[in-house]
Write an enzyme that holds these catalytic residues in place. Structure first.
Site, PDB file in Angstrom:
ATOM      1  N   SER A  23      90.266  54.119  13.031  1.00 17.51           N
ATOM      2  CA  SER A  23      89.876  53.653  14.365  1.00 17.51           C
ATOM      3  C   SER A  23      90.130  54.681  15.463  1.00 17.51           C
ATOM      4  CB  SER A  23      90.579  52.331  14.694  1.00 17.51           C
ATOM      5  OG  SER A  23      90.066  51.331  13.840  1.00 17.51           O
ATOM      6  N   LYS A  72      95.907  39.957  11.893  1.00 18.37           N
ATOM      7  CA  LYS A  72      94.775  39.375  12.638  1.00 18.37           C
ATOM      8  C   LYS A  72      94.964  37.889  12.960  1.00 18.37           C
ATOM      9  CE  LYS A  72      91.420  42.654  10.805  1.00 18.37           C
ATOM     10  NZ  LYS A  72      90.120  42.856  10.163  1.00 18.37           N
ATOM     11  N   ASN A  93      90.614  40.592  16.033  1.00 17.77           N
ATOM     12  CA  ASN A  93      90.770  42.029  15.750  1.00 17.77           C
ATOM     13  C   ASN A  93      90.655  42.865  17.027  1.00 17.77           C
ATOM     14  OD1 ASN A  93      88.019  42.000  16.262  1.00 17.77           O
ATOM     15  ND2 ASN A  93      87.565  43.525  14.693  1.00 17.77           N
ATOM     16  N   ASP A 109      84.566  41.568  13.595  1.00 19.06           N
ATOM     17  CA  ASP A 109      84.324  41.927  12.192  1.00 19.06           C
ATOM     18  C   ASP A 109      83.012  41.336  11.672  1.00 19.06           C
ATOM     19  OD1 ASP A 109      86.627  43.442  11.818  1.00 19.06           O
ATOM     20  OD2 ASP A 109      87.832  41.704  11.243  1.00 19.06           O
ATOM     21  N   ASN A 158      86.884  33.597  -7.097  1.00 26.26           N
ATOM     22  CA  ASN A 158      88.228  34.192  -6.949  1.00 26.26           C
ATOM     23  C   ASN A 158      89.003  34.070  -8.252  1.00 26.26           C
ATOM     24  OD1 ASN A 158      90.100  35.432  -5.133  1.00 26.26           O
ATOM     25  ND2 ASN A 158      91.352  33.576  -5.295  1.00 26.26           N
ATOM     26  N   ARG A 159      89.958  34.995  -8.417  1.00 29.29           N
ATOM     27  CA  ARG A 159      90.833  34.975  -9.604  1.00 29.29           C
ATOM     28  C   ARG A 159      91.567  33.635  -9.663  1.00 29.29           C
ATOM     29  NH1 ARG A 159      95.274  39.602  -9.580  1.00 29.29           N
ATOM     30  NH2 ARG A 159      95.829  38.446  -7.698  1.00 29.29           N
ATOM     31  N   GLY A 244      82.060  49.818   3.046  1.00 29.71           N
ATOM     32  CA  GLY A 244      82.100  49.186   4.359  1.00 29.71           C
ATOM     33  C   GLY A 244      82.222  50.104   5.561  1.00 29.71           C
TER      34      GLY A 244
HETATM   35  P1  ATR Z   1      93.503  39.756   2.328  1.00 33.94           P
HETATM   36  O1  ATR Z   1      94.007  38.468   2.889  1.00 33.94           O
HETATM   37  O2  ATR Z   1      93.747  40.920   3.217  1.00 33.94           O
HETATM   38  O3  ATR Z   1      92.091  39.696   1.855  1.00 33.94           O
HETATM   39  P2  ATR Z   1      95.099  39.104   0.042  1.00 33.94           P
HETATM   40  O4  ATR Z   1      95.621  37.866   0.652  1.00 33.94           O
HETATM   41  O5  ATR Z   1      96.041  39.981  -0.718  1.00 33.94           O
HETATM   42  O6  ATR Z   1      94.425  40.083   1.080  1.00 33.94           O
HETATM   43  O7  ATR Z   1      93.895  38.667  -0.883  1.00 33.94           O
HETATM   44  C1  ATR Z   1      93.368  39.551  -1.698  1.00 33.94           C
HETATM   45  C2  ATR Z   1      92.288  38.943  -2.563  1.00 33.94           C
HETATM   46  O8  ATR Z   1      92.148  39.861  -3.630  1.00 33.94           O
HETATM   47  C3  ATR Z   1      92.593  37.597  -3.186  1.00 33.94           C
HETATM   48  O9  ATR Z   1      91.388  36.894  -3.341  1.00 33.94           O
HETATM   49  C4  ATR Z   1      93.169  37.978  -4.540  1.00 33.94           C
HETATM   50  O10 ATR Z   1      92.999  37.025  -5.556  1.00 33.94           O
HETATM   51  P3  ATR Z   1      94.077  35.831  -5.766  1.00 33.94           P
HETATM   52  O11 ATR Z   1      93.812  34.820  -4.688  1.00 33.94           O
HETATM   53  O12 ATR Z   1      93.737  35.290  -7.112  1.00 33.94           O
HETATM   54  O13 ATR Z   1      95.427  36.457  -5.677  1.00 33.94           O
HETATM   55  C5  ATR Z   1      92.306  39.167  -4.854  1.00 33.94           C
HETATM   56  N1  ATR Z   1      92.884  40.095  -5.835  1.00 33.94           N
HETATM   57  C6  ATR Z   1      93.931  40.908  -5.697  1.00 33.94           C
HETATM   58  N2  ATR Z   1      94.126  41.646  -6.820  1.00 33.94           N
HETATM   59  C7  ATR Z   1      93.162  41.269  -7.686  1.00 33.94           C
HETATM   60  C8  ATR Z   1      92.805  41.667  -9.009  1.00 33.94           C
HETATM   61  N3  ATR Z   1      93.485  42.596  -9.694  1.00 33.94           N
HETATM   62  N4  ATR Z   1      91.739  41.068  -9.571  1.00 33.94           N
HETATM   63  C9  ATR Z   1      91.037  40.145  -8.889  1.00 33.94           C
HETATM   64  N5  ATR Z   1      91.308  39.719  -7.661  1.00 33.94           N
HETATM   65  C10 ATR Z   1      92.343  40.289  -7.060  1.00 33.94           C
END
Ligand code: ATR
Length: 280
Positions: A23, A72, A93, A109, A158-159, A244
């Site tokens: 930035s 944020k 932001n 954003d 999501n995971r 991005g």
């Molecule tokens: P932010 O809020 O900045 O986006 P975060 O809260 O750490 O960061 O979230 C990161 C995202 O990346 C989450 O969706 C996380 O999945 P989980 O909710 O299952 O934890 C995902 N993430 C992080 N490492 C990952 C990995 N190795 N494989 C898949 N998803 C991952």
């Protein structure tokens, strides 16, 4: 200690960590383009000193702050007035520090992403099938602005299933699933990586069928070389795989316009930062 000339207005970005932030470079280029004198500082503040850092900067005459990870959401709580996009995202932001110590919060954003997709890359969000990977703050910030453009579908994968369900529940039309549940899906038009998997050096755990010969894969992360997600998307057969950078510069331009009333020429800056092939 930052050296400042007489008459320079002070701006900055607060994050933790913040030393990687682009930035300062971007805002200084905008200022040079607009012919205004600013200083733009990096301010590293852990969560417990966020408020002190912001109020101290304002008390010292600072005019505006960008806010980045992980602040944020917390920054929004310090604002006296809040723009619509910040309200919807639950995060700010861009802070405008007003006379008398009041703070206005905005979120640029979402509009930054939409501008990059539609104006820089010629993509149409209306009617598109969209997949958002991840359910953290980055995903939360882009879903509202994407839905506002009327896509045909927005899937959130999501995971952790629980986190996907919790985030998807904020909107009527967003369907949540795990990565494994995407295995039978046709390729999506737009696939956004909003996970932090690549940042941690972990391989993207997504099924390859989600991208194809008409897909654009968009990594919210940016780097000067291919990110792990971009490498993955190209290998999986995505038509385009981009980072991005455009969103970064466009959200900064929106902040600059809020503060200075002047809209930067973002294409010139992207070319300056990344070379003539930046929008490939
Ligand atoms: P932010 O809020 O900045 O986006 P975060 O809260 O750490 O960061 O979230 C990161 C995202 O990346 C989450 O969706 C996380 O999945 P989980 O909710 O299952 O934890 C995902 N993430 C992080 N490492 C990952 C990995 N190795 N494989 C898949 N998803 C991952």
């Amino acid at each position: 200690m930052v050296q400042r000339g007489e008459g320079e207005a002070r701006y900055g970005i607060v994050g933790h960590p913040v030393d990687h932030s682009r930035s300062p470079t971007i805002h200084r280029l905008f200022a040079r383009q607009a012919g205004v004198e600013i200083s733009y500082e990096l301010i590293d503040a852990p969560p417990e000193s966020l408020e002190t850092a912001i109020r101290g900067f304002a008390a010292a005459g600072g005019k505006g702050l960008n806010i980045t990870v992980p602040h944020k959401e917390a920054a929004l709580d310090l604002c006296d007035t809040v723009g619509e996009a910040a309200k919807l995202a639950g995060a700010a932001n861009t802070l405008s520090l007003r006379e008398g110590g009041t703070i206005r919060g905005d979120n640029t954003d979402g509009i930054g992403l939409i501008r990059d997709l539609q104006e820089n890359r010629g993509l149409t969000v209306a009617g598109a099938r969209i997949l958002v990977l991840g359910a953290g703050g980055a995903a939360r910030g882009i879903i509202g602005p994407l839905l506002a453009e009327n896509p045909a579908e927005l899937r959130l994968a999501n995971r952790s299933r629980e986190r996907a369900d919790t985030l998807a529940a904020k909107w009527d039309s967003v369907v949540a699933c795990t990565f494994a549940e995407l295995a039978d899906e046709a390729p999506f038009d737009l696939v956004f990586n909003a996970t932090s998997a690549g940042l941690k050096g972990e391989a993207p755990p997504f099924p390859t069928n989600v991208v194809g010969s008409n897909s654009t894969a968009y990594d919210l992360v940016y780097s000067l070389k291919d990110t792990p997600f971009v490498t993955w998307a190209k290998a999986a057969g995505s038509r385009r795989a981009v980072q991005g950078w455009g969103m970064l510069v466009e959200q900064a331009a929106e902040s600059f316009e809020i503060w200075h009333g002047n809209r930067p020429n973002t294409r010139a800056i992207l070319t300056q930062l990344l070379g003539p092939r930046w929008n490939r």
